[in-house]
Design an enzyme around this catalytic site. Structure first.
Site, PDB file in Angstrom:
ATOM      1  N   CYS B 144       0.820  -1.222   0.000  1.00 27.56           N
ATOM      2  CA  CYS B 144       0.000   0.000   0.000  1.00 27.56           C
ATOM      3  C   CYS B 144       0.853   1.271   0.000  1.00 27.56           C
ATOM      4  O   CYS B 144       0.325   2.372  -0.206  1.00 27.56           O
ATOM      5  CB  CYS B 144      -0.923   0.007   1.198  1.00 27.56           C
ATOM      6  N   HIS B 284      -4.193   7.566   5.717  1.00 25.90           N
ATOM      7  CA  HIS B 284      -4.252   6.264   5.037  1.00 25.90           C
ATOM      8  C   HIS B 284      -5.639   5.660   5.282  1.00 25.90           C
ATOM      9  O   HIS B 284      -6.242   5.126   4.369  1.00 25.90           O
ATOM     10  CB  HIS B 284      -3.142   5.358   5.558  1.00 25.90           C
ATOM     11  N   GLU B 295      -3.108   4.612  13.245  1.00 24.31           N
ATOM     12  CA  GLU B 295      -2.818   5.888  12.573  1.00 24.31           C
ATOM     13  C   GLU B 295      -3.278   7.070  13.420  1.00 24.31           C
ATOM     14  O   GLU B 295      -2.600   8.107  13.482  1.00 24.31           O
ATOM     15  CB  GLU B 295      -3.498   5.939  11.194  1.00 24.31           C
ATOM     16  N   LYS B 313     -10.745   6.965   1.322  1.00 30.32           N
ATOM     17  CA  LYS B 313     -11.068   5.551   1.065  1.00 30.32           C
ATOM     18  C   LYS B 313     -12.532   5.265   1.398  1.00 30.32           C
ATOM     19  O   LYS B 313     -13.079   4.255   0.956  1.00 30.32           O
ATOM     20  CB  LYS B 313     -10.138   4.641   1.866  1.00 30.32           C
ATOM     21  N   HIS B 318      -9.849   0.945  -1.144  1.00 31.75           N
ATOM     22  CA  HIS B 318      -8.398   0.950  -0.970  1.00 31.75           C
ATOM     23  C   HIS B 318      -7.740   0.563  -2.295  1.00 31.75           C
ATOM     24  O   HIS B 318      -7.858  -0.581  -2.743  1.00 31.75           O
ATOM     25  CB  HIS B 318      -8.037  -0.058   0.123  1.00 31.75           C
ATOM     26  N   PHE B 379       1.039  -3.214   4.315  1.00 28.55           N
ATOM     27  CA  PHE B 379       1.206  -4.516   4.961  1.00 28.55           C
ATOM     28  C   PHE B 379       2.698  -4.798   5.096  1.00 28.55           C
ATOM     29  O   PHE B 379       3.462  -4.552   4.160  1.00 28.55           O
ATOM     30  CB  PHE B 379       0.616  -5.629   4.085  1.00 28.55           C
TER      31      PHE B 379
END
Lengths: 263, 398
Positions: B144, B284, B295, B313, B318, B379
Site C-alpha cells: 500500500c 491512510h 494511525e 477511502k 483501498h 502490509f
C-alpha cells in the site's frame, strides 16, 4: 562517501563471499538437474540447500510466513548486519530488490485442486471448497515487500526503506538508494540487498515461454553501507561478468545487480 | 551551500472507482459519492465478500492495469508531453499481477505478451516506452506504500539533478477472484454485503475492514526552474517526503503508531515545516480496526492540536499500490481549490481514535490552506508520508 561495512550471501555455491567468488572465477557451476523442473526441456537449476534459519528467526512461528525469497534473505541480511553498531538499528535504512514473486504452489495446491472439475476451472468450486482450503496467510507470504518486512522485523530496522521490483537493475537501484541515504544524511547506515528464487515449476515454465533460456537460480546478497572512504581495488573484469555468474549460479534476477560486490 | 532543487507538480491524471479523470473523481470525492458496489467483473455470489470499488473501464488483470496506467498518463499529458530523452524518468508503484486462474487449467500455453504483462515493472516499462523516457526507471513494490514511495523516489532524483522531469504514480487492479478470496481469508475485508455503500467507513466505530479498490494516478513532477522556463502551470510543490519501517509484525501495526509518526515527522522535517503548518491530513485510513486506531495514535503523537483529517477511502475503497498516488493528487487538488475532501460514512467517530478534527462534509478553507500531508502505510510495516505545499511561492499558480 560510503563504504561497505558488512556482506552476507546465500548461494548455491555456499555462503562465503570470497569462496563463492573464487569458485565462479575458477569456472565452477552449481547447475544440476532439478526434480522440481521435471517435464521442462531443461531441468537444470542452481538450488540452495536449506538455508538453515536457526539464529536468524526470532519467532519460530514466523517461518510459516516466509516465502522462499524471504528464507534466503534472512541469513544473508543477518550476516551483513553483524557489524552494525549497537543501537543503530532504529535509524538504519533498508532497500531490497525482488523479482516476480512466484505463487507458493505447495501451500495453495489443495485449494487449487479443489477448484478443478474435468480439467477445467470450476468457478462454483473456486468460491466454495477452493476458497475454504485457501491458506489464510498466503497473501502475506507472497507480497513482494515481505522480504523487506521480515528483514526489518527480525533486525529492528526502522529507517527509510523501499522495495524495488525487476531484473538486475533493481538490485543496483537498491544499492544506490542505500548509498544515497547515507551520503545525503537521511540514515547513518543502510542495508541493501536482493533476494530471488526462480526454482519452481511455474516460474521456470514462464521463463521458457519468454525465451529466457538461462537455467533458473536462487540467491540472496545483502550489504551494510555506512559512511567512510571506499576500500579495495576495482574488481577483475571476469568477476563482474554477468554471464560467468549465470553459468555458475543460474539466473538470479535482481541479485545479479549485486554480484560484483562479492569481490 | 547550494540551494536544494525544488520539485513541483505540473500535471496530473487519474482513473478511480469514482470516475475517469481528475475532475470527475475530485467532484465525486467532495460530494462524498459512493464508489463501492456489488462486484461486476465476475460472479461473486458465493464469496464471503461480494462487493468492491471497481473502475468503470472494461477489462481485468494485467491488461486492465496497463489500460488504467495509460489512461491516467494520457490525461496528465493532455497539456503536452515532457521532452523525451535521458532527462525524463519514470517511477511507478505497482505489484506483480497474478496469472488468471484459468491458466492453471487450460491446455494451451499463455502468450509471451500475457506473461510479460504480469511483471511488476510492466506498467513502468510501458509508460517509459510511450514517452521515450530514457532516464532513470524504477518500480516500487511496497504494497500500500508503493506509489507514495515512488513519488518520494522521483522527488529525490529531481532534487539530485539526475533528471528534470519524472512521471511518478501508481496503478493497481484488485477486484479479482483470488484477491477477494485471499484478503477475505485474512480477515482484512469488510463483509458488509447487505450494504456495500456503507462498507468503507474509516475511523468510524463500526468499521469492519477495507474494501478492495483499483485505479491509477500519475503526476508529472518537474524541477521548479525547469517548469517556470517552459511556462508550465504549477499545481503544487512537493516539499516533503519521509518513510519508515514499523519493524513490528507482519500482520498488524504497532498500536502506539510510532512507525507512522516517524514517517510523518521525517516528511515535515524534509519540508522544513512544523506540525502547526499542516492544514489538512489525507489519512491512510483503510477502515480496518487496527490501521485507523494505530494511525490516529500516530497523528496524536505528531500533532499537538487537531488538524483537519479525512480518509477518501470511504468513497473509493483501498487502491493499494495506487492509493499513494491518487491521494497525493487529492492533496494537490485540495490546495488548488481550497477545499478539504470529506470521509464518507463517518457517522460515529470511534472514541478510541481520540479527538481528531474529522472532515465529514467538504470544507472550504478560503485561502488558508498552505500545506497538506498524505499518509500511506503498507502490509509488512512500510510507512510513507508526503507533504504538498500550495503553488503560491512557486510562481505561476494556475
Amino acid at each position: 562517501m560510503t563504504r561497505i561495512l558488512g556482506i552476507g550471501v546465500v548461494t548455491a555455491l555456499g555462503d562465503d563471499p570470497a569462496a563463492v567468488c573464487k569458485l565462479v572465477a575458477g569456472g565452477a557451476s552449481a547447475l544440476a538437474a532439478s526434480a522440481t523442473l521435471a517435464g521442462l526441456p531443461d531441468t537444470r537449476a542452481a538450488s540452495v540447500v536449506g538455508p538453515d534459519l536457526a539464529g536468524w528467526l526470532m519467532r519460530k512461528k514466523d517461518a510459516r510466513l516466509l516465502a522462499r525469497a524471504a528464507r534466503l534473505a534472512l541469513p544473508a541480511a543477518g550476516r551483513a548486519l553483524v557489524g552494525l553498531p549497537a543501537g543503530a538499528a532504529e535509524e538504519t535504512a533498508v532497500f531490497v530488490a525482488v523479482g516476480r514473486e512466484p505463487p507458493d504452489d505447495a501451500d495453495a495446491e489443495p485449494s487449487l485442486l479443489a477448484m478443478e472439475r474435468d480439467g477445467q476451472l470450476d468457478r462454483d468450486r473456486l468460491g466454495g471448497r477452493g476458497r475454504e482450503l485457501y491458506p489464510p496467510l498466503l497473501p502475506l507470504k507472497t507480497l513482494p515487500n515481505m522480504v523487506l518486512a521480515h528483514v526489518s522485523i527480525q533486525h529492528g530496522l526502522r529507517g527509510e526503506n523501499g522495495t524495488f521490483a525487476g531484473d538486475a537493475a533493481a538490485g543496483a537501484q537498491a544499492l544506490r538508494a542505500a548509498e544515497l541515504a547515507v551520503e545525503e544524511g537521511r540514515a547513518p547506515f543502510a542495508l541493501a540487498g536482493a533476494s530471488f528464487s526462480g526454482v519452481d515449476l511455474a516460474s521456470a515454465r514462464d521463463r521458457w515461454r519468454l525465451g529466457q533460456v538461462a537455467p533458473p537460480g536462487e540467491a540472496a546478497v545483502f550489504v551494510l553501507v555506512g559512511p567512510g572512504e571506499p576500500r579495495g581495488e576495482p574488481l577483475p573484469w571476469r568477476l563482474a561478468d554477468a554471464e560467468a555468474w549465470e553459468r555458475a549460479l543460474g539466473d538470479c534476477g535482481p541479485v545479479a545487480g549485486l554480484w560484483h560486490l562479492l569481490g | 551551500m547550494t540551494e536544494r532543487r525544488r520539485v513541483v507538480v505540473t500535471a496530473i491524471g487519474m482513473v478511480t472507482p469514482l470516475g475517469v479523470g481528475v475532475e470527475a473523481t475530485w467532484r465525486a470525492t467532495l460530494r462524498a459519492d459512493n464508489g463501492v458496489r456489488p462486484v461486476q467483473r465476475f460472479d461473486a455470489s458465493d464469496y464471503p465478500v461480494r462487493f468492491a470499488a471497481e473502475v468503470a473501464v472494461p477489462g481485468s488483470g494485467a491488461p486492465l492495469k496497463q489500460t488504467l496506467a495509460l489512461m491516467a498518463l494520457d490525461e496528465a499529458l493532455a497539456g503536452g508531453a515532457p521532452a523525451a530523452g535521458s532527462r525524463l524518468g519514470v517511477c511507478l508503484g505497482s505489484e506483480a499481477a497474478r496469472p488468471p486462474l484459468e491458466w492453471l487449467f487450460r491446455s494451451e500455453a499463455p502468450k509471451v505478451s500475457e506473461i510479460a504483462a504480469l511483471a511488476p515493472d510492466a506498467p513502468t516499462r510501458l509508460v517509459a516506452a510511450r514517452l521515450g523516457a530514457t532516464g532513470p526507471r524504477s518500480t516500487v513494490s511496497t504494497a500500500c506504500t508503493s506509489s507514495s514511495q515512488a513519488i518520494g523516489e522521483a522527488v529525490l532524483r529531481i532534487r539530485r539533478g539526475e533528471v528534470d522531469t519524472m512521471i511518478a504514480g501508481g496503478v493497481d487492479v484488485l477486484s479479482e477472484p483470488l484477491m477477494v478470496v485471499g484478503f477475505s481469508k485474512l480477515g482484512a475485508l469488510s463483509t458488509r454485503n447487505d450494504a456495500p455503500e456503507l462498507a468503507s467507513r474509516p475511523f468510524d466505530a463500526h468499521r469492519d475492514g477495507f474494501v478492495l479498490g483499483e485505479g491509477a494516478g500519475m503526476l508529472v513532477l518537474e524541477e521548479r526552474e525547469h517548469a517556470l522556463r517552459r511556462g508550465a502551470p504549477i499545481l503544487a510543490e512537493v516539499t516533503g517526503y519521509g518513510c519508515s519501517c514499523n519493524a513490528w509484525r507482519i500482520t498488524d501495526s504497532p498500536p502506539d503508531g510510532r512507525g507512522a509518526a516517524a514517517a510523518m515527522l521525517d516528511a515535515l522535517h524534509d519540508a522544513g515545516l512544523t506540525p502547526a503548518d499542516i492544514g489538512y491530513i489525507n489519512a491512510h485510513g483503510t477502515s480496518t480496526p487496527q490501521n485507523d486506531y494505530s494511525e490516529s495514535q500516530a497523528i496524536h503523537r505528531v500533532f499537538a492540536s487537531p488538524v483537519p483529517v479525512s480518509s477518501t477511502k470511504g468513497q473509493m475503497g483501498h487502491l493499494v499500490a495506487a492509493c499513494g498516488a491518487v491521494e497525493a493528487i487529492l492533496c494537490v487538488l485540495a490546495l488548488r481549490d481550497q477545499q478539504l475532501p470529506p470521509t464518507r460514512n463517518l457517522v460515529d467517530p470511534d472514541p478510541a481514535c481520540g479527538d481528531l478534527d474529522h472532515v465529514r462534509i467538504a470544507r472550504a478553507t478560503h485561502g488558508a490552506l498552505k500545506h497538506t500531508l498524505t499518509n500511506a502505510f503498507g502490509f509488512g510495516g512500510s510507512n510513507g508520508s508526503l507533504v504538498f505545499s500550495s503553488a503560491e511561492g512557486s510562481g505561476q499558480p494556475r
